[in-house]
Design a protein around this motif. Structure first.
Motif, PDB file in Angstrom:
ATOM      1  N   MET A 142       0.893  -1.238  -0.031  1.00 23.51           N
ATOM      2  CA  MET A 142       0.154  -0.242  -0.129  1.00 23.51           C
ATOM      3  C   MET A 142       0.726   1.231  -0.116  1.00 23.51           C
ATOM      4  O   MET A 142       1.895   1.269   0.626  1.00 23.51           O
ATOM      5  N   ASP A 143       0.631   2.088  -0.824  1.00 25.87           N
ATOM      6  CA  ASP A 143       1.337   3.365  -0.812  1.00 25.87           C
ATOM      7  C   ASP A 143       1.071   4.513   0.371  1.00 25.87           C
ATOM      8  O   ASP A 143      -0.030   4.311   0.995  1.00 25.87           O
ATOM      9  N   THR A 144       2.006   5.537   0.410  1.00 30.12           N
ATOM     10  CA  THR A 144       1.778   6.408   1.369  1.00 30.12           C
ATOM     11  C   THR A 144       0.367   7.290   1.511  1.00 30.12           C
ATOM     12  O   THR A 144      -0.258   7.310   2.387  1.00 30.12           O
ATOM     13  N   VAL A 145      -0.019   7.555   0.213  1.00 28.93           N
ATOM     14  CA  VAL A 145      -1.188   8.307  -0.018  1.00 28.93           C
ATOM     15  C   VAL A 145      -2.320   7.309   0.358  1.00 28.93           C
ATOM     16  O   VAL A 145      -3.281   7.997   1.157  1.00 28.93           O
ATOM     17  N   SER A 146      -2.545   6.192   0.215  1.00 35.56           N
ATOM     18  CA  SER A 146      -3.464   5.569   0.590  1.00 35.56           C
ATOM     19  C   SER A 146      -3.680   5.266   1.814  1.00 35.56           C
ATOM     20  O   SER A 146      -4.616   5.084   2.562  1.00 35.56           O
ATOM     21  N   SER A 147      -2.386   5.100   2.580  1.00 35.66           N
ATOM     22  CA  SER A 147      -2.124   4.768   4.039  1.00 35.66           C
ATOM     23  C   SER A 147      -2.866   6.043   4.551  1.00 35.66           C
ATOM     24  O   SER A 147      -3.553   6.101   5.868  1.00 35.66           O
ATOM     25  N   LEU A 148      -2.572   7.168   4.390  1.00 38.33           N
ATOM     26  CA  LEU A 148      -2.873   8.636   4.618  1.00 38.33           C
ATOM     27  C   LEU A 148      -4.328   8.442   4.545  1.00 38.33           C
ATOM     28  O   LEU A 148      -5.130   9.024   5.684  1.00 38.33           O
ATOM     29  N   ALA A 149      -4.668   8.081   3.689  1.00 38.49           N
ATOM     30  CA  ALA A 149      -6.397   8.355   3.290  1.00 38.49           C
ATOM     31  C   ALA A 149      -7.126   7.490   4.354  1.00 38.49           C
ATOM     32  O   ALA A 149      -8.141   7.746   4.911  1.00 38.49           O
ATOM     33  N   MET A 150      -6.593   6.220   4.538  1.00 38.69           N
ATOM     34  CA  MET A 150      -7.242   5.108   5.436  1.00 38.69           C
ATOM     35  C   MET A 150      -7.245   5.861   6.905  1.00 38.69           C
ATOM     36  O   MET A 150      -7.913   5.963   7.517  1.00 38.69           O
ATOM     37  N   GLU A 151      -5.894   6.462   7.379  1.00 40.92           N
ATOM     38  CA  GLU A 151      -5.668   6.906   8.551  1.00 40.92           C
ATOM     39  C   GLU A 151      -6.911   8.120   9.095  1.00 40.92           C
ATOM     40  O   GLU A 151      -7.419   8.226   9.837  1.00 40.92           O
ATOM     41  N   ILE A 152      -6.828   8.883   7.858  1.00 39.99           N
ATOM     42  CA  ILE A 152      -7.625  10.199   7.952  1.00 39.99           C
ATOM     43  C   ILE A 152      -9.106   9.736   8.269  1.00 39.99           C
ATOM     44  O   ILE A 152      -9.843  10.102   9.157  1.00 39.99           O
ATOM     45  N   ARG A 153      -9.743   8.840   7.532  1.00 36.33           N
ATOM     46  CA  ARG A 153     -10.889   8.080   7.508  1.00 36.33           C
ATOM     47  C   ARG A 153     -11.321   7.475   8.910  1.00 36.33           C
ATOM     48  O   ARG A 153     -12.330   7.609   9.538  1.00 36.33           O
ATOM     49  N   ARG A 154     -10.181   6.640   9.453  1.00 36.79           N
ATOM     50  CA  ARG A 154     -10.303   5.922  10.629  1.00 36.79           C
ATOM     51  C   ARG A 154     -10.488   7.043  11.720  1.00 36.79           C
ATOM     52  O   ARG A 154     -11.405   6.874  12.336  1.00 36.79           O
ATOM     53  N   ALA A 155      -9.595   8.110  11.796  1.00 39.57           N
ATOM     54  CA  ALA A 155      -9.631   9.117  12.730  1.00 39.57           C
ATOM     55  C   ALA A 155     -10.724   9.813  12.831  1.00 39.57           C
ATOM     56  O   ALA A 155     -11.443  10.145  13.893  1.00 39.57           O
ATOM     57  N   ARG A 156     -11.372  10.082  11.717  1.00 37.48           N
ATOM     58  CA  ARG A 156     -12.517  11.010  11.640  1.00 37.48           C
ATOM     59  C   ARG A 156     -13.797  10.024  12.159  1.00 37.48           C
ATOM     60  O   ARG A 156     -14.572  10.503  13.048  1.00 37.48           O
ATOM     61  N   LYS A 157     -13.677   8.893  11.894  1.00 39.33           N
ATOM     62  CA  LYS A 157     -14.912   7.957  12.484  1.00 39.33           C
ATOM     63  C   LYS A 157     -14.666   7.780  13.704  1.00 39.33           C
ATOM     64  O   LYS A 157     -15.855   7.771  14.690  1.00 39.33           O
TER      65      LYS A 157
END
Length: 66
Positions: A1-16
């Motif tokens: 998984m690339d850095t951008v995808s990892s960041l996207a998943m982390e933002i979504r996780r933290a928001r939820k």
């Protein structure tokens, strides 16, 4: 998984985890809801300022990779 995808998943996780909707996060970060969607799906080309603003609201930090 690339850095951008990892960041996207982390933002979504933290928001939820924070119990925020995309609209609420957008309001708190001073960006559009469209920008939040783009960040969470790793699409588009949001500005660094927008990324940092969202991360700050969520209490996340952006690190420089090598």
């Amino acid at each position: 998984m690339d850095t951008v995808s990892s960041l996207a998943m982390e933002i979504r996780r933290a928001r939820k985890e924070s119990g925020l909707t995309q609209g609420e996060l957008a309001d708190l970060a001073g960006v559009s809801e469209r920008t939040i969607r783009a960040l969470e799906t790793a699409t588009g080309n949001p500005s660094l300022r927008a990324v940092v603003s969202v991360l700050n609201v969520l209490g996340l930090k952006l690190g420089a990779g090598r």
